[in-house]
Enzyme design. Sequence first.
Site, short mmCIF file in Angstrom:
data_model
loop_
_atom_site.label_atom_id
_atom_site.label_comp_id
_atom_site.label_asym_id
_atom_site.label_seq_id
_atom_site.Cartn_x
_atom_site.Cartn_y
_atom_site.Cartn_z
N SER A 1 -47.51 -16.14 -17.72
CA SER A 1 -47.12 -15.54 -16.44
C SER A 1 -47.25 -14.03 -16.33
CB SER A 1 -45.68 -15.94 -16.11
OG SER A 1 -45.70 -17.22 -15.57
N SER B 1 -46.69 -16.70 -13.08
CA SER B 1 -45.68 -16.58 -12.06
C SER B 1 -45.31 -15.14 -11.69
CB SER B 1 -44.42 -17.32 -12.52
OG SER B 1 -43.89 -16.73 -13.68
N LYS C 1 -39.68 -8.07 -12.02
CA LYS C 1 -39.78 -9.45 -11.55
C LYS C 1 -38.37 -9.94 -11.25
CE LYS C 1 -41.80 -13.83 -13.26
NZ LYS C 1 -42.48 -14.44 -14.43
N1 GLN Z 1 -47.81 -21.42 -15.39
C1 GLN Z 1 -46.96 -21.76 -16.47
C2 GLN Z 1 -45.86 -22.69 -16.01
O1 GLN Z 1 -45.86 -22.99 -14.88
C3 GLN Z 1 -46.41 -20.54 -17.11
C4 GLN Z 1 -45.29 -19.93 -16.37
C5 GLN Z 1 -44.71 -18.75 -17.08
O2 GLN Z 1 -45.30 -18.18 -17.99
N2 GLN Z 1 -43.51 -18.39 -16.67
O3 GLN Z 1 -45.04 -23.10 -16.75
#
Ligand code: GLN
Length: 502
Positions: free
Chosen positions: A177, A153, A78
Amino acid sequence: MAELYELTLSQARSALLSRECGAMELTRACCARLRATEDRLHACLSLLEEEALAQAKKLDESGPEAHRPLWGMPLMLKDNICLRGSPTTCASAMLRDFVPFYDAEAAARLKSAGAIILAKNNLDEFAMGSTTENSAFGRSANPWDLGKVPGGSSGGSAAAVSAGQAFGALGSDTGGSIRLPAALCGCVGLKPTYGRVSRFGLVAFGSSFDQIGPLARTVEDCARLFEVIAGPDPKDSTSARLDLYPEGLPEQNFVEAAQAGGRSPEESLKGLAVGLPKEFWEQEGLSPEVAQNCREALQVLERAGAELVPVDLPHQKYAVAAYYIMSSAEAGANLARFDGVRYGLRAKAAADLDSFFVSSRSRGFGPEVRRRIMLGAFVLSAGYYDAYYRKAAQIRRLLRDDFDRALSRCRLLAAPVATRTAWPFGFTENDPLAAYKMDLFTVTLNLAGLPGLALPVGLGAHSRLPVGLQLMGRPFDEAALLRAGAALERLVPPLGAPAALA
Ligand code: GLN
């Protein structure tokens, strides 16, 4: 015979070690798959094909090394995980030109295990989002339906792995994410216990939540990646020194645990107490097809001898609010360094210093990141700290107590990963709260700091898209998740190849 890119990581490893194929051949197969699918998926932000092929050639010259667990294995990262000499953009205009001069500890461990890094994956800007639509460089698509989001994400990583562009990838999970995109793309994702994997070189979002973890196509593959990256690191003061407490530790051999689960599923599941948090299973808005597949998976567990136990997580209803308050507060603090002076995009001309900061930050950050920074500043401000931040911190403690109670009786808990299967692009575009609610089932675990494994349990009857089940466990008991996960994986029918790429 299957194409090389279709092998699991474990199969590819056997092929490499027995010299059925070389690192070069394997890397070429992934590159070809990448070229055939990337136009449609946009899973990657930078391609490192040349470096990867050079590395593969070098490895092939010296021949397979069995003591290196990922020898010759093409993988991806990532793009918020630093890789020396390659851009690490966090999918943000702010870091468009950032090239780190060091490796994240997790990336360094992959490399020394012999892995070949083939690409950096797309994500929501600074990992904030659940769809990958917040990327400053364009969204990624779901390999099962190109009109739908891959989740986020770590959506680029999940899409790439499920499409066969690589045998595995590392993502990061602050509020879901890794697990959410794994579920939406039909692959396996592990969010480790907080402190298990070094955060050194992971661009920080919410430092008390962030964990790097693997995405792969099978539970055993996940275990192989996890085994390499797990463990204390003096460069990260929050990484856990488990070596100091050898007596109280659960089993720590992850690959063996996953293999045992796959080899003898019934034996692994027999007598296993699996808690079903009613707040998840009875959640309003849980789609019938997700509920159905997940319940069928529970029946499989039960038939194999697991004991299903209803449990309560009474503070779950506050989890999304507490998570967004705390993670935004931490994000605001972490992103303060991107001011155009110390780090990040630098505005060209400005009348004075203040307008220089404002202009650098307004141009560098996208709308969702700006929203989080403002929310973070608000909940930490003198007048509102007690009403929001302090309350959220209290909820966090109570949630952990809820889990400790449920997990004292049960070895693990099971619940859906998300309330629904992948949704269309633009679905949550004008409604940030709707987007935040997509994390209803994942953020809880990050607040509590506990490990979670997402794995596919079939295609939804209605959408024909992957459904994910989430196993949640005790601190540092990832082995139990991997063992049970691998057992379940053996007993449910496999998903097959992603439909939209056929
Ligand atoms: N969707 C969650 C957020 O927007 C989690 C994102 C993540 O785990 N990096 O904060």
